[in-house]
Design a protein around this motif. Structure first.
Motif, PDB file in Angstrom:
ATOM      1  N   THR A  60      -1.935  -2.213  13.030  1.00 35.51           N
ATOM      2  CA  THR A  60      -1.804  -0.870  12.481  1.00 35.51           C
ATOM      3  C   THR A  60      -2.604  -0.762  11.204  1.00 35.51           C
ATOM      4  O   THR A  60      -3.069  -1.767  10.665  1.00 35.51           O
ATOM      5  CB  THR A  60      -0.323  -0.536  12.191  1.00 35.51           C
ATOM      6  OG1 THR A  60       0.195  -1.526  11.308  1.00 35.51           O
ATOM      7  CG2 THR A  60       0.496  -0.509  13.461  1.00 35.51           C
ATOM      8  N   LEU A  61      -2.739   0.433  10.697  1.00 39.38           N
ATOM      9  CA  LEU A  61      -3.547   0.679   9.503  1.00 39.38           C
ATOM     10  C   LEU A  61      -2.862   0.093   8.274  1.00 39.38           C
ATOM     11  O   LEU A  61      -1.696   0.387   8.008  1.00 39.38           O
ATOM     12  CB  LEU A  61      -3.744   2.192   9.318  1.00 39.38           C
ATOM     13  CG  LEU A  61      -4.562   2.628   8.098  1.00 39.38           C
ATOM     14  CD1 LEU A  61      -6.006   2.157   8.236  1.00 39.38           C
ATOM     15  CD2 LEU A  61      -4.528   4.130   7.945  1.00 39.38           C
ATOM     16  N   GLU A  62      -3.572  -0.765   7.554  1.00 41.71           N
ATOM     17  CA  GLU A  62      -3.045  -1.335   6.320  1.00 41.71           C
ATOM     18  C   GLU A  62      -3.837  -0.757   5.157  1.00 41.71           C
ATOM     19  O   GLU A  62      -4.990  -1.128   4.945  1.00 41.71           O
ATOM     20  CB  GLU A  62      -3.171  -2.861   6.339  1.00 41.71           C
ATOM     21  CG  GLU A  62      -2.199  -3.513   7.294  1.00 41.71           C
ATOM     22  CD  GLU A  62      -2.298  -5.031   7.292  1.00 41.71           C
ATOM     23  OE1 GLU A  62      -2.831  -5.578   6.304  1.00 41.71           O
ATOM     24  OE2 GLU A  62      -1.866  -5.643   8.268  1.00 41.71           O
TER      25      GLU A  62
END
Length: 165
Positions: A60-62
C-alpha cells in the motif's frame, strides 16, 4: 369556410421522438434497479485464483512523515572534535628517540579516531602538516599514533613548542 384552413397536425418533431424513447429507457432503467435491489449488487464478485500457497499482503502507499515539530531541539554537536581526538603526547624514551631520529611525534589518541582525523587535529592544533600517520592499539586498550612530519617541519622544534622537551 374558405377563411378557415384545414386543421391537420404537424409532423412529430425530433424532441417529441426523444421524449418517447426516454420514457421507454426510463422503464428499462427502473426494471434494472428493481432487479439490483432484489438480487443485490455484490453477488457476482469473481474469486481470485491463488497459484501459490503463501499469502503476501498487498503493498500500500507509504507516505513520508511530515512532523509538526522536530524531535530534537538542536542538532547534536560532533563528538570527535580536534580537541578530543588528541589526548596527550607521549614522552617515553622510545618516543623521544622517534622525535630525534625519525621526525615523528607520538600521541595517545581517542580510540574511535581514524588516521585522517588525527592528521587534521595535529594540523589544526599545532599548525604543522603531517606526512603520514601510523596507529596501533596498545595492550591497555588506548590508541597510539605515530605522526610523521613533512620535511619542512622539525619534530624537535615542534616538541619544544608543545613543551615536551
Amino acid at each position: 369556410s374558405s377563411s378557415r384552413r384545414s386543421c391537420t397536425m404537424a409532423p412529430p418533431t425530433k424532441v417529441a421522438a426523444k421524449k418517447g424513447a426516454k420514457a421507454a429507457g426510463g422503464a428499462d432503467k427502473a426494471k434494472k434497479a428493481a432487479l439490483a435491489v432484489k438480487k443485490g449488487v455484490n453477488g457476482k464478485s469473481k474469486i481470485a485464483i491463488r497459484t501459490k500457497v503463501h499469502f503476501f499482503r498487498p503493498k500500500t502507499l507509504e507516505l513520508p512523515r511530515q512532523p509538526k515539530y522536530p524531535r530534537r531541539s538542536a542538532p547534536r554537536a560532533p563528538k570527535l572534535d580536534h580537541f578530543s581526538v588528541l589526548k596527550f603526547p607521549l614522552t617515553t624514551e622510545s618516543a623521544m628517540k622517534k622525535i630525534e631520529d625519525n621526525n615523528t611525534l607520538v600521541f595517545i589518541v581517542e580510540t574511535r579516531a581514524n588516521k585522517a582525523q588525527i592528521k587534521a587535529a595535529v594540523k589544526k592544533l599545532y599548525e604543522i602538516t603531517a606526512d603520514k600517520v601510523n596507529t596501533l592499539i596498545r595492550p591497555d586498550g588506548s590508541k597510539k599514533a605515530y605522526v610523521r612530519l613533512t620535511s619542512d617541519y622539525d619534530a624537535l622544534d615542534v616538541a619544544n613548542k608543545i613543551g615536551l622537551i
